[in-house]
Each structure stands twice: as C-alpha cells, then as structure tokens.
Design a protein around this motif. Structure first.
Motif, PDB file in Angstrom:
ATOM      1  N   GLU A 159       0.814  -1.205   0.000  1.00  0.00           N
ATOM      2  CA  GLU A 159       0.000   0.000   0.000  1.00  0.00           C
ATOM      3  C   GLU A 159       0.851   1.261   0.000  1.00  0.00           C
ATOM      4  N   ALA A 160       2.022   1.209   0.646  1.00  0.00           N
ATOM      5  CA  ALA A 160       2.901   2.380   0.658  1.00  0.00           C
ATOM      6  C   ALA A 160       3.392   2.710  -0.750  1.00  0.00           C
ATOM      7  N   ARG A 161       3.647   1.691  -1.546  1.00  0.00           N
ATOM      8  CA  ARG A 161       4.085   1.916  -2.924  1.00  0.00           C
ATOM      9  C   ARG A 161       2.961   2.525  -3.759  1.00  0.00           C
ATOM     10  N   ILE A 162       1.761   2.003  -3.606  1.00  0.00           N
ATOM     11  CA  ILE A 162       0.607   2.559  -4.322  1.00  0.00           C
ATOM     12  C   ILE A 162       0.385   4.011  -3.920  1.00  0.00           C
ATOM     13  N   ALA A 163       0.502   4.292  -2.620  1.00  0.00           N
ATOM     14  CA  ALA A 163       0.335   5.663  -2.141  1.00  0.00           C
ATOM     15  C   ALA A 163       1.396   6.592  -2.724  1.00  0.00           C
ATOM     16  N   ALA A 164       2.624   6.098  -2.864  1.00  0.00           N
ATOM     17  CA  ALA A 164       3.694   6.909  -3.452  1.00  0.00           C
ATOM     18  C   ALA A 164       3.393   7.207  -4.918  1.00  0.00           C
ATOM     19  N   HIS A 165       2.938   6.191  -5.651  1.00  0.00           N
ATOM     20  CA  HIS A 165       2.561   6.421  -7.052  1.00  0.00           C
ATOM     21  C   HIS A 165       1.439   7.450  -7.137  1.00  0.00           C
ATOM     22  N   ALA A 190      -4.243   4.114 -14.445  1.00  0.00           N
ATOM     23  CA  ALA A 190      -3.133   5.056 -14.315  1.00  0.00           C
ATOM     24  C   ALA A 190      -2.084   4.536 -13.337  1.00  0.00           C
ATOM     25  N   LEU A 191      -2.522   3.956 -12.224  1.00  0.00           N
ATOM     26  CA  LEU A 191      -1.592   3.394 -11.245  1.00  0.00           C
ATOM     27  C   LEU A 191      -0.855   2.185 -11.810  1.00  0.00           C
TER      28      LEU A 191
END
Length: 279
Positions: free
Chosen positions: A156-162, A181-182
């Motif tokens: 989830e942290a990676r998705i949030a960064a994207h 888009a993600l």
C-alpha cells in the motif's frame, strides 16, 4: 487493468531496431497504406503505455507507431550523451526502418516532446509535422514538483507513493487517478533507467525546434504542473522561433493531458492535423 493493457499490446506488431548495444522496441497499430503514419513519443520515465487511452482512437484510419524510448520500457540504453540530439538520431534511424522511408506526423509528450523537437531539427522530407505536448526546455523555469521515491516501497505504501507522484506532477484532478493510471505508473517505474529531468529547465527544445521546417504545434493541459500559471509565456517562447506555430489548451487537465482528458486530447490532435495538413 492489466488485461486491458495486454489486449492493447496484443493488437500491435512489435518491431525492433538498433539502440546502443541493444535493441529499441516499437509497437505499431493499423495497416501500412491506411493514411499518413502518426508517431507518438511518450514522456520521461514512461513507455508506450503513456498513450493507452489514445491508441484505439488515433489508430483508426492510419498507422500508429509508439516506441519505448531509449533506456525506458523495453528499449536498451542509448550511448552516453550530453544532449538529446544523439538519442533523437537513434529515433530517426529507427523510424526510417520501421516506416520504410514513408512520411509521417510526429507527436511527443514531455521528454518525448524534447526528443520530437530534436528529431525535427535533424529531419528531411520524411517529416510532415511535429506536435509538442506538455513541453519543457523552452528556456523558462518550471514549477517545482516534489516527488517521493518509490523503488524502496512495497504494498500500500508503494501505491500511495505512485498516487502522490501522479497527483503532484501528472494530473490536475487527483480524483481522476484510476486503477489503470496506477498500473501504468508501476510498469513504467519498474522499467525506467534513463533519467531525463535535467533537460527540462534548459533551452534545448527551443533551440532545436527553431530548425524545424515543418508545421509545429504546442498543446498543454490548462493546469499542467510544469507550465502553470505561465503557459502563455511558453506559447510566446515557441513563437519566437516558430512564428506560425499552432497552440492549444485543454481545459481542466494536467501534464498527462493525453490520459486525463483523453477524448478532448484525441479530438484536438486530430483536428490540428486535419486543419493544418488535410489528413
């Protein structure tokens, strides 16, 4: 979303040309002879997927060519260079092979716009027009867009960064950042090796596009993070070296205007090509 991208890619033909010590990968939609080819160059840290929401519409009635730029996507790194010109030369040589010398229209987004300008500076009769989208390197300071590092993040942290990076740089309305888009951002980030951000604050595009001998156009999303609120100054900078250049502004869209406002972008690009060139 992965299934959509897979279907889109499966509908293309894959062609490879020389690039440094490896190969450059091109994807082509449509059939030869179906209209003047249109070549789309994606943005920095991107791939052909930057055009995912444009390919089906823009390939109707014409050949559509989307490379992975050198050092990005599936393409090998180019030789080390101090300017975009040698990378543009690789593109031009590849296009001569892919299109067998046919004339074509060229459209580049962000870093792709910079390379499109350098291709235009080098091109002969094979180039028919060039359209720049979300362009930097016109000699004007760009807005600061602080991005967060993604490579060390997971889950989830990676998705949030994207999502943060897309909202900061690419989209005007964060509510339009969807699963596709993600997915595209993740795929592009994993494959990106070539770093292009250092060129954005130079005059490299302005200097190159001054040498173009074909019709030139420049399109921005109204809230492009690298140009707002001084988009008119960028139009003026282009007209200093290309007085007859066409310009377009797409309301409510950000830097990745071809995705965030895909229908409007597709219509504006097609209309510009038709009114300027008749096809």
């Amino acid at each position: 979303m992965a299934e959509f991208l897979a279907r889109l890619e499966a509908a293309s033909r894959r062609i490879e040309t020389l690039c440094g010590e490896g190969r450059m990968v091109w994807r082509v939609w449509g059939e030869p002879g179906g209209g003047t080819p249109l070549v789309l160059l994606h943005g920095g840290s991107g791939s052909w997927r930057h055009w995912a929401r444009n390919i089906e519409a823009l390939s109707r009635g014409r050949l559509l060519v989307c490379p992975d730029l050198p050092g990005l996507g599936d393409s090998a790194m180019p030789p080390r260079a101090e300017s975009p010109a040698p990378v543009a030369a690789i593109l031009r040589e590849g296009l001569a092979d892919v299109l067998a010398g046919a004339r074509y229209d060229l459209c580049g987004f962000s870093f792709g716009a910079l390379l499109a300008g350098h291709v235009a500076a080098q091109a002969g009769e094979e180039l028919r027009s060039v359209t720049l989208v979300g362009a930097g390197a016109l000699g004007l300071a760009r807005q600061i867009t602080p991005l967060v590092k993604v490579r060390s993040e997971t889950g989830e942290a990676r998705i949030a960064a994207h999502r943060h990076n897309l909202a900061t740089l690419m989209f005007a309305d964060p509510g339009r950042i969807d699963a596709l888009a993600l997915e595209i951002q993740e795929a592009n980030t994993v494959a990106a090796r070539f770093r292009s951000r250092g060129f954005a604050s130079t005059t490299s595009l302005k200097d190159a596009i001054a040498k173009a001998r074909v019709p030139v156009a420049l399109i921005y999303g109204e809230r492009d993070a690298i140009a707002w609120p001084e988009i008119d100054r960028r139009f003026a900078a282009l007209r200093e070296v290309q007085p007859e250049a066409w310009t377009g502004l797409i309301p409510g869209a950000g830097h990745w205007v071809a995705y965030e406002a895909a229908e409007s972008f597709n219509a504006v690009l097609a209309d510009m090509l038709t009114r300027r060139l008749g096809t």
